[in-house]
Design an enzyme around this catalytic site. Structure first.
Site, PDB file in Angstrom:
ATOM      1  N   TYR A  72       0.845  -1.204   0.000  1.00 12.36           N
ATOM      2  CA  TYR A  72       0.000   0.000   0.000  1.00 12.36           C
ATOM      3  C   TYR A  72       0.873   1.244   0.000  1.00 12.36           C
ATOM      4  O   TYR A  72       0.631   2.193  -0.735  1.00 12.36           O
ATOM      5  CB  TYR A  72      -0.902   0.008   1.238  1.00 12.36           C
ATOM      6  CG  TYR A  72      -1.916   1.114   1.212  1.00 12.36           C
ATOM      7  CD1 TYR A  72      -3.201   0.891   0.731  1.00 12.36           C
ATOM      8  CD2 TYR A  72      -1.591   2.400   1.653  1.00 12.36           C
ATOM      9  CE1 TYR A  72      -4.130   1.915   0.695  1.00 12.36           C
ATOM     10  CE2 TYR A  72      -2.513   3.434   1.612  1.00 12.36           C
ATOM     11  CZ  TYR A  72      -3.783   3.191   1.134  1.00 12.36           C
ATOM     12  OH  TYR A  72      -4.704   4.205   1.084  1.00 12.36           O
ATOM     13  N   PHE A 124      -7.327  19.380 -25.116  1.00  8.58           N
ATOM     14  CA  PHE A 124      -8.025  18.114 -25.335  1.00  8.58           C
ATOM     15  C   PHE A 124      -9.373  18.194 -24.608  1.00  8.58           C
ATOM     16  O   PHE A 124      -9.522  18.994 -23.687  1.00  8.58           O
ATOM     17  CB  PHE A 124      -7.153  16.972 -24.781  1.00  8.58           C
ATOM     18  CG  PHE A 124      -7.757  15.621 -24.954  1.00  8.58           C
ATOM     19  CD1 PHE A 124      -7.884  15.058 -26.209  1.00  8.58           C
ATOM     20  CD2 PHE A 124      -8.201  14.895 -23.853  1.00  8.58           C
ATOM     21  CE1 PHE A 124      -8.450  13.801 -26.367  1.00  8.58           C
ATOM     22  CE2 PHE A 124      -8.766  13.645 -24.013  1.00  8.58           C
ATOM     23  CZ  PHE A 124      -8.888  13.093 -25.267  1.00  8.58           C
ATOM     24  N   ASP A 125     -10.358  17.370 -24.996  1.00 10.77           N
ATOM     25  CA  ASP A 125     -11.707  17.593 -24.430  1.00 10.77           C
ATOM     26  C   ASP A 125     -11.782  17.409 -22.909  1.00 10.77           C
ATOM     27  O   ASP A 125     -12.426  18.206 -22.227  1.00 10.77           O
ATOM     28  CB  ASP A 125     -12.801  16.819 -25.180  1.00 10.77           C
ATOM     29  CG  ASP A 125     -12.521  15.336 -25.308  1.00 10.77           C
ATOM     30  OD1 ASP A 125     -11.594  14.854 -24.628  1.00 10.77           O
ATOM     31  OD2 ASP A 125     -13.229  14.652 -26.071  1.00 10.77           O
ATOM     32  N   ASP A 215       0.756  18.927 -21.710  1.00  9.96           N
ATOM     33  CA  ASP A 215      -0.154  17.787 -21.780  1.00  9.96           C
ATOM     34  C   ASP A 215       0.583  16.754 -22.631  1.00  9.96           C
ATOM     35  O   ASP A 215       0.653  16.860 -23.852  1.00  9.96           O
ATOM     36  CB  ASP A 215      -1.481  18.209 -22.413  1.00  9.96           C
ATOM     37  CG  ASP A 215      -2.486  17.065 -22.427  1.00  9.96           C
ATOM     38  OD1 ASP A 215      -2.085  15.912 -22.168  1.00  9.96           O
ATOM     39  OD2 ASP A 215      -3.673  17.322 -22.717  1.00  9.96           O
ATOM     40  N   ALA A 217       0.545  13.361 -23.309  1.00  5.08           N
ATOM     41  CA  ALA A 217       0.079  12.015 -23.679  1.00  5.08           C
ATOM     42  C   ALA A 217       0.909  11.392 -24.809  1.00  5.08           C
ATOM     43  O   ALA A 217       1.234  10.215 -24.770  1.00  5.08           O
ATOM     44  CB  ALA A 217      -1.394  12.073 -24.088  1.00  5.08           C
ATOM     45  N   LYS A 258      -1.531   6.320 -23.791  1.00  2.58           N
ATOM     46  CA  LYS A 258      -1.100   6.603 -25.167  1.00  2.58           C
ATOM     47  C   LYS A 258       0.365   6.160 -25.263  1.00  2.58           C
ATOM     48  O   LYS A 258       0.636   4.968 -25.354  1.00  2.58           O
ATOM     49  CB  LYS A 258      -1.272   8.084 -25.520  1.00  2.58           C
ATOM     50  CG  LYS A 258      -2.515   8.770 -24.946  1.00  2.58           C
ATOM     51  CD  LYS A 258      -3.816   8.178 -25.342  1.00  2.58           C
ATOM     52  CE  LYS A 258      -5.055   8.810 -24.731  1.00  2.58           C
ATOM     53  NZ  LYS A 258      -5.127  10.197 -24.423  1.00  2.58           N
ATOM     54  N   HIS A 450     -22.428  12.722 -27.729  1.00  2.00           N
ATOM     55  CA  HIS A 450     -22.025  11.768 -28.764  1.00  2.00           C
ATOM     56  C   HIS A 450     -21.755  10.373 -28.223  1.00  2.00           C
ATOM     57  O   HIS A 450     -21.816   9.405 -28.951  1.00  2.00           O
ATOM     58  CB  HIS A 450     -20.855  12.296 -29.596  1.00  2.00           C
ATOM     59  CG  HIS A 450     -19.535  12.347 -28.906  1.00  2.00           C
ATOM     60  ND1 HIS A 450     -19.227  13.272 -27.948  1.00  2.00           N
ATOM     61  CD2 HIS A 450     -18.430  11.575 -29.037  1.00  2.00           C
ATOM     62  CE1 HIS A 450     -17.986  13.069 -27.535  1.00  2.00           C
ATOM     63  NE2 HIS A 450     -17.486  12.053 -28.168  1.00  2.00           N
TER      64      HIS A 450
HETATM   65  C1  LIG Z   1      -6.169  10.956 -23.739  1.00  2.00           C
HETATM   66  C2  LIG Z   1      -5.765  12.336 -23.458  1.00  2.00           C
HETATM   67  C3  LIG Z   1      -6.057  12.962 -22.238  1.00  2.00           C
HETATM   68  C4  LIG Z   1      -6.897  12.289 -21.160  1.00  2.00           C
HETATM   69  O1  LIG Z   1      -6.348  11.101 -20.750  1.00  2.00           O
HETATM   70  P1  LIG Z   1      -7.226   9.842 -20.253  1.00  2.00           P
HETATM   71  O2  LIG Z   1      -6.188   8.840 -19.907  1.00  2.00           O
HETATM   72  O3  LIG Z   1      -8.099   9.441 -21.383  1.00  2.00           O
HETATM   73  O4  LIG Z   1      -8.002  10.294 -19.071  1.00  2.00           O
HETATM   74  C5  LIG Z   1      -5.611  14.250 -22.043  1.00  2.00           C
HETATM   75  N1  LIG Z   1      -4.927  14.904 -22.994  1.00  2.00           N
HETATM   76  C6  LIG Z   1      -4.622  14.342 -24.180  1.00  2.00           C
HETATM   77  C7  LIG Z   1      -3.840  15.110 -25.193  1.00  2.00           C
HETATM   78  C8  LIG Z   1      -5.031  13.049 -24.446  1.00  2.00           C
HETATM   79  O5  LIG Z   1      -4.748  12.503 -25.641  1.00  2.00           O
END
Ligand SMILES: *Cc1c(COP(=O)(O)O)cnc(C)c1O
Length: 459
Positions: A72, A124-125, A215, A217, A258, A450
């Site tokens: 833990y 990103f959304d 960001d 990813a 990713k 969507h």
């Molecule tokens: C996928 C993604 C996120 C969010 O990550 P999750 O693991 O889906 O929560 C944030 N920013 C970018 C650029 C992404 O591609």
């Protein structure tokens, strides 16, 4: 023949796929109310809905799953991940979380106050969503080249630095909580950001004393594009380019699903600000779990720490970006208009050009995605007007800037023959595009429709 860069791996475990007939797919999509998210995975032959968490892990990662330390507190897998963050990114502090949006949920309240702005090349959304949850406003200032899908430009993910400076002067630096550089720029089509642009944005952030967050990813794909396209970078290692990219920022949020090449996981990195990291840790405990596991099992931490290194491998990255380029090239040769040059993780087909007779309020991107499934069992996703919720006051349908059908390529999952099947499917649709019909929504929730809306084909 288009150039396909051979896989730098071989296959030792397979996952059988079910082949279906057009009649079976017609029944399946009708039952799913013409919503790709409602379609069971077993009814899909090639699944290009997303590249998030759909990666194939390596033998080394699976072996890591077996030695994950499930303590833990103080798991050795946590220390391994923290060391990887220090080594790869040059950041002192790393905090695991369960995925990218959890990193946003934990970090953004430490940076953004109510009424402030977050300025990005493109949010990103989920990033946009978490800025909104802080009662702050997201502003996108992507370079204008990104909006012309056929213009050949090497770094369509860049921030427009002039617009950034003007915006800061207009609103006042105190009203900007954070600048976010999304690398690669997902919403602009997985398009890369150059080192030169990162450097300029960092200089502005420093001048006005604003925190710069990455960001991250798809950081490794972005680094590979820099190596391939930016002046004086062709002889540099991916590790070296990655270090330089991250040296310009103060912190990062990352979805490990990713370029981390895992199925679940995320990270927050803080370069040197101890106070900020203490705040991050304090927020992590109630929101994600104790700091040495952050919502993940020890085995997940282990797999992520290995995946981050595998993502830096140049042979892998050349193959990976080569796959997207290969598919893009055969589609273009077959007369399918796409966002070009291709980005890091997906093909974006310009549905407005394929289906010019379908107006935005009858959702050309969604119509193309549905037909791609019916034709070849391939699942993509609309990134266009169907994805945009109606205006909450007037109920009016907004028109998206672009009507895309997006096809994401999961990492290390599909072969050249699969890509050929995808291309054949789309090219076959082009030849009967005139006969395709639009769709109407028969039920929708109030927000993010969507994912769950129900549709009907128009007569
Ligand atoms: C996928 C993604 C996120 C969010 O990550 P999750 O693991 O889906 O929560 C944030 N920013 C970018 C650029 C992404 O591609």
């Amino acid at each position: 023949m288009s150039d396909y860069i051979a896989e730098p791996f071989r296959i030792k475990m397979v996952e059988p796929l079910r082949m279906t007939t057009r009649e079976e797919r017609e029944a399946a999509i009708e039952k799913a109310n013409y919503n790709m998210f409602a379609l069971p995975g077993k009814d899909v032959y090639i699944d290009l809905l997303t590249d998030s968490g759909t990666n194939a892990m390596s033998d080394a990662q699976w072996a890591g799953m077996m030695i994950g330390d499930e303590s833990y507190a103080g798991s050795s897998s946590y220390y391994k991940l923290r060391d990887a963050v220090q080594d790869i990114f040059g950041y002192r502090y790393g905090q695991p979380v369960h995925q990218g949006r959890a990193a946003e949920k934990v970090l953004f309240p430490c940076l953004l106050k109510e009424g402030q702005y977050s300025v990005s090349n493109t949010h990103f959304d989920t990033t946009r969503g978490h800025v909104g949850l802080c009662k702050a406003t997201p502003i996108d200032l992507v370079t204008k080249e990104a909006l012309d899908t056929e213009k050949d430009y090497p770094f369509k993910g860049n921030m427009d630095v002039d617009k950034l400076e003007n915006f800061i002067r207009e609103k006042g630096a105190d009203n900007i909580g954070v600048i976010i550089m999304t690398i690669t720029n997902n919403s602009a089509g997985g398009q890369p950001v150059s080192l030169a642009n990162m450097r300029q944005v960092a200089a502005v952030a420093r001048q006005y004393d604003i925190v710069l967050n990455i960001d991250a990813a798809r950081f490794a794909e972005n680094a590979m594009f820099i190596k391939q396209r930016e002046k004086d970078c062709e002889d540099r290692s991916i590790q070296d380019i990655t270090r330089e990219m991250f040296s310009y920022a103060d912190c990062f949020t990352m979805s490990g699903k990713k370029d981390g090449i895992v199925n679940i996981g995320g990270l927050i990195g803080v370069k040197e600000d101890e106070d900020l990291f203490t705040k991050v840790q304090s927020m992590t405990v109630p929101l994600e779990g104790f700091v040495t596991y952050g919502g993940l099992a020890g085995r997940d931490l282990e797999a992520l720490s290995i995946g981050l290194y595998e993502a830096l491998d140049e042979d892998y990255l050349e193959y990976r970006l080569g796959q997207i380029r290969y598919l893009g090239d055969i589609l273009r040769k077959g007369g399918i208009p796409i966002q070009y040059p291709t980005g890091g993780h997906a093909i974006f087909v310009d549905a407005r050009k394929v289906l010019p007779h379908i107006p935005f309020y009858e959702f050309p991107g969604q119509a193309l995605v549905i037909e791609t499934y019916l034709e070849g069992g391939v699942r993509g996703c609309d990134i266009g007007s169907y994805m945009l919720d109606p205006d909450p006051e007037t109920g009016e349908q907004p028109e998206a800037e672009m009507e895309f059908a997006r096809f994401c390529i999961p990492r290390r999952v599909y072969t050249q023959a699969h890509l050929d099947h995808i291309a054949r499917t789309l090219i076959a649709i082009k030849d009967k595009a005139d006969s395709l019909k639009g769709y109407r929504i028969v039920w929708q929730p109030k927000v993010l429709r969507h994912f769950t809306a129900k549709l009907q084909p128009l007569e």
